[in-house]
Design a protein around this motif. Structure first.
Motif, short mmCIF file in Angstrom:
data_model
loop_
_atom_site.label_atom_id
_atom_site.label_comp_id
_atom_site.label_asym_id
_atom_site.label_seq_id
_atom_site.Cartn_x
_atom_site.Cartn_y
_atom_site.Cartn_z
N PRO A 74 9.07 -8.68 3.43
CA PRO A 74 8.18 -9.84 3.52
C PRO A 74 7.58 -10.21 2.15
CG PRO A 74 7.30 -8.01 4.82
CD PRO A 74 8.66 -7.62 4.37
N GLN A 97 -2.50 -9.93 -2.10
CA GLN A 97 -1.84 -9.93 -0.80
C GLN A 97 -1.13 -8.60 -0.64
OE1 GLN A 97 -1.77 -12.12 1.60
NE2 GLN A 97 -2.92 -13.72 0.59
N THR A 98 -1.59 -7.81 0.31
CA THR A 98 -0.94 -6.51 0.53
C THR A 98 0.02 -6.65 1.69
OG1 THR A 98 -3.05 -5.58 -0.10
CG2 THR A 98 -1.39 -4.07 0.72
N PHE A 99 1.30 -6.48 1.45
CA PHE A 99 2.31 -6.68 2.48
C PHE A 99 2.61 -5.39 3.22
CE2 PHE A 99 2.73 -10.28 -0.18
CZ PHE A 99 3.11 -11.30 0.67
N GLY A 100 3.22 -5.55 4.39
CA GLY A 100 3.60 -4.39 5.19
C GLY A 100 4.89 -3.76 4.72
N ILE A 143 -6.34 2.32 -0.06
CA ILE A 143 -5.49 2.37 1.14
C ILE A 143 -6.34 2.60 2.38
CG2 ILE A 143 -3.67 3.71 2.28
CD1 ILE A 143 -2.48 4.15 -0.52
N ASN A 165 0.84 -1.20 0.00
CA ASN A 165 0.00 0.00 0.00
C ASN A 165 0.87 1.24 0.00
OD1 ASN A 165 -2.55 -0.99 -0.20
ND2 ASN A 165 -2.95 -1.03 2.00
N VAL A 166 1.55 1.49 -1.12
CA VAL A 166 2.34 2.74 -1.23
C VAL A 166 1.93 3.45 -2.52
CG1 VAL A 166 4.27 1.88 0.12
CG2 VAL A 166 4.27 1.58 -2.35
#
Ligand SMILES: Nc1ncnc2c1ncn2[C@@H]1O[C@H](COP(=O)(O)OP(=O)(O)OP(=O)(O)O)[C@@H](O)[C@H]1O
Ligand SMILES: Nc1ncnc2c1ncn2[C@@H]1O[C@H](COP(=O)(O)OP(=O)(O)OP(=O)(O)O)[C@@H](O)[C@H]1O
Ligand SMILES: [Mg+2]
Ligand SMILES: [Mg+2]
Lengths: 267, 321, 280, 267, 280
Positions: free
Chosen positions: B51, B44-47, B254, B18-19
């Motif tokens: 990861p 799949q939204t990663f942090g 977002i 989410n950038v």
């Protein structure tokens, strides 16, 4: 209870002979466990992409190189600069507040209530506050570590104080200890000492893990190195430094256990 | 259209973050363009990049919208995949405190030494961890553009959330960031941190995020990949034609409580929001990134253009226009 | 003042301590301990349990009074109320005319189950009270500890921790600890329960000597009637549960008493009779 | 020990009247503590950059908006899908292993040794393994949460078992309980139940925090939302969801306490 | 089989249990309990503490033997060694010809300090052993629990938890629990220490009745010499610490015994004499 072994067939030789056998067996089991662990790891590594789970020799190589270059020690010293103060200060505060909350209903209702709001805040969520209040230095990282040490010690101290034998307090009072402070100092603290130690030991262990997270702040140390390696998918470095943390953990744990055995000889 | 063979799988997994540079993905998602594809797309939204790359390496991901830096690290570490389209060009921004900016204005490249001489310490530059897109950008600026040694600055590699806090509290003298951080800093009355150099002036052709399918998908379903690139190109055009609508879509994906439409609209109109599709435009500097990764000592594979890029899909997609 | 129930303020509607006096109607003199109409009901999950009902008796200054009664008759409950460890559901206890609300060093306590500080050695346990209120006149703290350990025959165990003692040894440490601070009142709940006959006889003699020399007021709980008759001026006889006072028997014998003498046996029989004619 | 308050001035009215007064006082103190906390926060927010420590109304606004849009509940349900299985499975394993390690020297030497190597591995470092073994789904996140629950329960169970009264074991044996399993089931577990509960309660609390970290994995939920907000420096959202976690924490904690009070009535 | 010291294997060099027999030289018959040359030294931080030295005595099948001695003379230590709870430093105990290495339901135990399961009610504590080995013939489990509680007079406390009992009540539960499983041997360590005189007399009678009816072998530790003389066939007299056997006194009196009779008083005096002529 006594063990069910029989020893009088050779009463004279018993103490040392037996001890030797027991110690040998104990070290044997421990070694076997370690070897088994490495083998399981190795087997797992063979069926896993190498850049996710490296094989033992790759990790060993990193360790050898970084020990001989001194990097391991340098990083350890850097990490200890926030680990030690964070752990000590956080634990001291945690014990103090925990003892008071366990002792006094008023403190429990006031401080305890606020604590139950703040308790679930994840350590990492404190990072912005660490930056505001302490800046991007060892103090900031120590603050994050201290937060975790605080909570663990707080809860152990609280339950230790609540578990103090009522009758011992009664005896203390009947022997002239009048003030709350006196009872805390002379009855509650010695009684709760085992729990305080459990809290401190747990916190010391947990603090190693939080240290890794706290160094996300940008403060150099083992954790920072570990993160950088993870970003480059250098899992052999990650695992090598996880082992280093493991050794540090064991060392700190032994140290505290030793201290505990000394101070709790009466048990 | 490229109708190269392979049966269509039932579902694909997309890994993303989410950038802001993932704008194309936000548009595609909101427009529902993936729904027209054969397979279901699981997102799949990663942090963070690391990861995502780990998941990629484990074989759990079929294609990714990922930063070029982690994307390259993945390829260099044997995660078989290719960059087939770019998202953004020259996204990085140098921000600095009032004080550092005045040093910069007065002394140019000597600002660092001067700062150190006056303050007794090196200027602190906050950025994402070593090897990330903004980190390499910073290193490139100092060594390649200014011709200085890295010794002149103190680089603080931080997690994204720590970086935001650091920049807006003035705990660093300057930093390397991507949108919407510069916009947020400009909006923030408490912070004197302002953009003072955009990537176009420092590293023309700087890469940002990319569309990077796995080699398996490329081999087995080139047709599907072509569809993905076509959609990507369509999304880029949409952004150029409907900036405000795209900004709203980003805010929607977002979370409107996290990225307000207002901030998103300002950020998308920033000079750093240069959305593109053509991967050829980022080839040169992408290889520079690989050089820096090697310099940082953690990657030992020298990548060539053909190791990283497959331009054929973009060529096919744009030839239809 | 318990963990988490500490409440140092006085109850707003309670009587201020230290001011009200409770005169004993019968003698016209203020008894040292006055137990008046005391009842105690415990609340349990299975409903209330009445431990003692309307217990009334006095202990005069310098008097040695025993409470005897069968197991579960509420002796320990009465003891705890006098000690200030338990609030009566009804009635009140006054010591020296002051309402009892909490324990204090004026009332030395010895418990039925030894309550030693496990982290202190035998000597450390005995020293505890001395560290609070100082040694009695004519003693240094160390001398006093030594003296009290001699009294109970545990000089050689001075440096042992409680876990290393036998049951009887632990109880003797509890007695030494209570005696050390030389309190005007001694409250003892079956202090000699796990002490062997010989040591018990010795301790009886010592206790009477100390009592004679210092004129302490002693309130002594026991289930051993012979012990009660041997030691006490008066014996408060508790009935079966819930405990009430069946009688207060005066033991008008000179000391030292002959345990086999007729007068002694008569009184013993009289106390015993209270239990034998009961059903069950 | 009984409190030092005196009640016989109005013996009849005592039980209810007193309770009413106590309850009133207790709620009063708790409320005052909460109000005080909010005021301190507000005061702090006034002297801190708004985007680092937002004022209470900004946070309230987010909460109101997200409750009415249903987002809070949606995220909570998503998070519970890995929180609950992770906590339960991890705790069950942790208790089982902890009891065995506390009970048997051989298990301690073997399993305990391996445990002391794995123990200091930070939960986040398990992420790659969670991805390999469980994939990018609730199971992966549950695994990370389970790891943390495992350790906490393990250590509490171990120390609970070591603390079992020797004499009760002796009684159990003398009454015919011969096997290790029998002694564990009939003496050790009931004895150690308070410690097992402490472990589970601690783990349930800690698991909320780890959940936040586990959602870095890409699994949606409160933690994921919180991270996104932090990355965009939307601290009012971060704090709003920290409060949401706080409420969830309190709810789970109360629930476990209730269960504990029921099962430990004998204490 | 302690926490973390569980060791289920047999010691490789130990004797296999259940095979060796230990014949009593004196009688030519195998005694049920044979204590031979047993010594026990505890290792403490302050050096070794010798608890008992060279203790030798037998208990025949169906015999009632008491151990008396002063506080700290090692009675509890001897009891624990017979029970299999403590390993002797030297010597060995054989029960039915088998070397004692661990406790078992053939030897019911009652401890000096009640060791009740705090999480079980009174009835639950009594039921524990029955759940393991079943009720004795002629009883259902519930009947047996009821019967044993009646025996010790605690029927009304069946549903109470241990913390709600008085000291004497707790000890009675411990006795009921040991009796419930009807073990051939009963080992009792000062079981009536906190029981009042009347209950104690009742329990004495009950214990002798049970013993007469079931011909149990009983080994009974006490510091109360009268109790020992009243109950036992023989009395093992321990010396002061470290405990040695000073004498084994045979009590050759018919039952029920008259506590005030001359023969009774004589034997009591004889046992007492061992303690009175000692120094200290
Ligand atoms: N905390 C408590 N909760 C419930 N009931 C209790 C509690 N304490 C005592 N009791 C009950 O009150 C009664 C009196 O108990 P107490 O301990 O005073 O007896 P006692 O005379 O000292 O007996 P003993 O000689 O056996 O020590 C008993 O029936 C007991 O079960
Ligand atoms: N675990 C231990 N560690 C060290 N010394 C011990 C230990 N247990 C007992 N002793 C010592 O052994 C001696 C005998 O103790 P034991 O408990 O057997 O006495 P006892 O005859 O049962 O006394 P009592 O009648 O007071 O219960 C005492 O001097 C005691 O201090
Ligand atoms: Mg009592
Ligand atoms: Mg004993």
């Amino acid at each position: 209870m006594a063990s069910s072994t029989e020893t009088d067939t050779d009463p004279a030789g018993y103490p040392t002979g037996r001890l030797g056998y027991d110690q040998g067996r104990s070290i044997g089991i421990q070694l076997a466990a370690l070897v088994g662990f490495v083998l399981v790891w190795w087997a797992g590594a063979l069926v896993t992409p190498q850049n996710l789970l490296p094989q033992p020799p790759a990790v060993l190589e990193v360790l050898v190189a970084d020990v001989s270059s001194g990097l391991v020690f340098e990083l350890t010293v850097q990490s200890l600069r926030h680990y030690v103060p964070g752990l000590l200060v956080g634990s001291a505060f945690g014990m103090a507040v925990g003892v008071l909350v366990g002792w006094s209903e008023t403190v429990d209702l006031s401080v305890g209530t606020v604590a139950s709001i703040l308790r679930p805040v994840p350590p990492l969520a404190w990072i912005p506050f660490a930056i505001i209040w302490f800046g991007l230095n060892d103090s900031g990282a120590a603050f994050i570590i201290g937060i975790v040490a605080f909570w663990i010690n707080y809860y152990n101290a609280e339950s230790g104080v609540r578990g103090v034998d009522q009758q011992l307090l009664e005896v203390g009072q009947s022997l002239g200890t009048k003030t709350d402070l006196g009872l805390i100092r002379r009855v509650v603290l010695p009684s709760a000492l085992p729990d305080l130690f459990t809290g401190f030991r747990t916190a010391a262990g947990q603090a190693w893990m939080v240290m890794v997270a706290a160094e996300l702040l940008g403060v150099p140390g083992i954790g920072k190195h570990l993160w950088d390696a993870a970003n480059f998918l250098q899992m052999q470095v990650v695992i090598a430094y996880m082992l280093v943390i493991g050794v540090l953990f064991l060392a700190s744990d032994r140290l505290i256990k030793l201290l505990e055995a000394r101070m709790l000889a009466w048990r | 259209l490229n109708l190269g063979g392979g049966s269509s799988p039932d579902s694909l997994t997309l890994g993303t973050l989410n950038v802001f540079p993932m704008m194309q993905y936000f548009v595609i998602d909101q427009q529902g363009w993936y729904d027209d594809l054969g397979p279901d797309i699981t997102v799949q939204t990663f942090g963070g990049g690391p990861p995502l790359v780990q998941a990629y390496a484990s074989g759990n991901i079929d294609f990714a919208y990922v930063g070029i830096s982690p994307g390259l690290v993945a390829i260099a570490n044997g995660v078989s995949s290719k960059v087939v389209a770019a998202n953004v060009l020259e996204p990085n921004v140098m921000v600095g405190s009032q004080e550092f900016r005045s040093y910069w204005t007065d002394h140019g490249a000597d600002a660092f030494e001067q700062f150190r001489a006056d303050k007794g310490r090196k200027p602190k530059f906050a950025t994402l961890p070593a090897g990330s897109t903004p980190d390499v950008f910073l290193r490139y600026w100092i060594t390649e553009v200014l011709g200085l040694s890295l010794d002149v600055v103190e680089i603080l590699g931080q997690s994204p959330s720590a970086l935001q806090s650091t920049l807006s509290t003035g705990n660093a003298d300057a930093g390397s960031a991507i949108e919407p951080v510069p916009t947020l800093l400009k909006e923030n009355p408490d912070s004197d941190m302002q953009p003072f150099k955009y990537a176009g002036e420092i590293m023309p052709g700087q890469p940002g995020a990319v569309l990077q399918p796995s080699q398996r998908l490329l081999d087995e379903n080139p047709g599907l990949v072509q569809e993905l690139v076509n959609i990507h190109v369509r999304a880029t055009s949409f952004i150029h034609e409907n900036r405000t609508a795209a900004a709203e879509m980003a805010s929607e994906v977002i979370g409107s409580d996290i990225l307000t439409t207002d901030v998103a609209t300002k950020a998308i109109n920033s000079p750093a929001s240069n959305f593109i599709s053509n991967p050829k435009r980022i080839v040169d500097k992408s290889l520079v990134y690989n050089d820096f990764h090697q310099q940082l000592g953690s990657v030992d594979t020298d990548l060539a253009e053909s190791d990283v890029f497959d331009h054929s899909y973009y060529e096919e997609a744009s030839s239809g226009e | 003042m318990t963990p988490n129930h500490s409440s140092t303020e006085n109850d707003p509607d309670g009587e201020p301590t230290g001011t009200d006096t409770h005169a004993d109607a019968a003698t016209g003199e203020t008894p040292q301990i006055a137990v008046a109409d005391v009842s105690k009901t415990f609340q349990t999950d299975r409903g209330p349990v009445e431990a003692i009902t309307d217990v009334t008796f006095d202990v005069a200054r310098g008097e040695f009074v025993s409470i005897v009664g069968p197991s579960g008759s509420g002796k320990s409950t009465a003891f705890r109320i006098i000690a200030g460890l338990e609030t009566p559901t009804d009635g009140a206890v006054h010591v020296d005319g002051t309402r009892v609300t909490e324990p204090g060093p004026d009332r030395g306590m010895v418990f039925q189950d030894d309550a030693l500080f496990p982290w202190r050695t035998v000597a450390g346990n005995v020293r505890y009270g001395l560290e609070e209120v100082g040694a009695p006149e004519g003693f240094s703290v160390d001398e006093r500890v030594q003296y009290c350990l001699e009294l109970v025959g545990l000089t050689d165990k001075a440096d042992a921790y409680p876990k290393e003692l036998s049951g009887g040894q632990r109880q003797r440490v509890g007695i030494a600890r209570a005696l050390a601070v030389d309190p005007p009142i001694l409250l003892m709940d079956e202090p000699f329960g796990s002490v062997d006959a010989r040591t018990r006889t010795t301790l009886h003699r010592e206790l009477l000597d100390i009592w004679a020399a210092t004129r302490k007021t002693i309130c002594f709980v026991t289930h051993d009637i012979e012990e009660a008759v041997y030691l006490s001026d008066r014996i408060v006889v508790f009935s079966d549960a819930p405990g009430t006072v069946r009688d207060v028997v005066t033991v008008d014998l000179d000391r030292p008493r002959d345990r086999t003498g007729d007068a002694f046996t008569d009184i013993k029989a009289r106390v015993l009779s209270y239990f034998e004619d009961e059903p069950g």
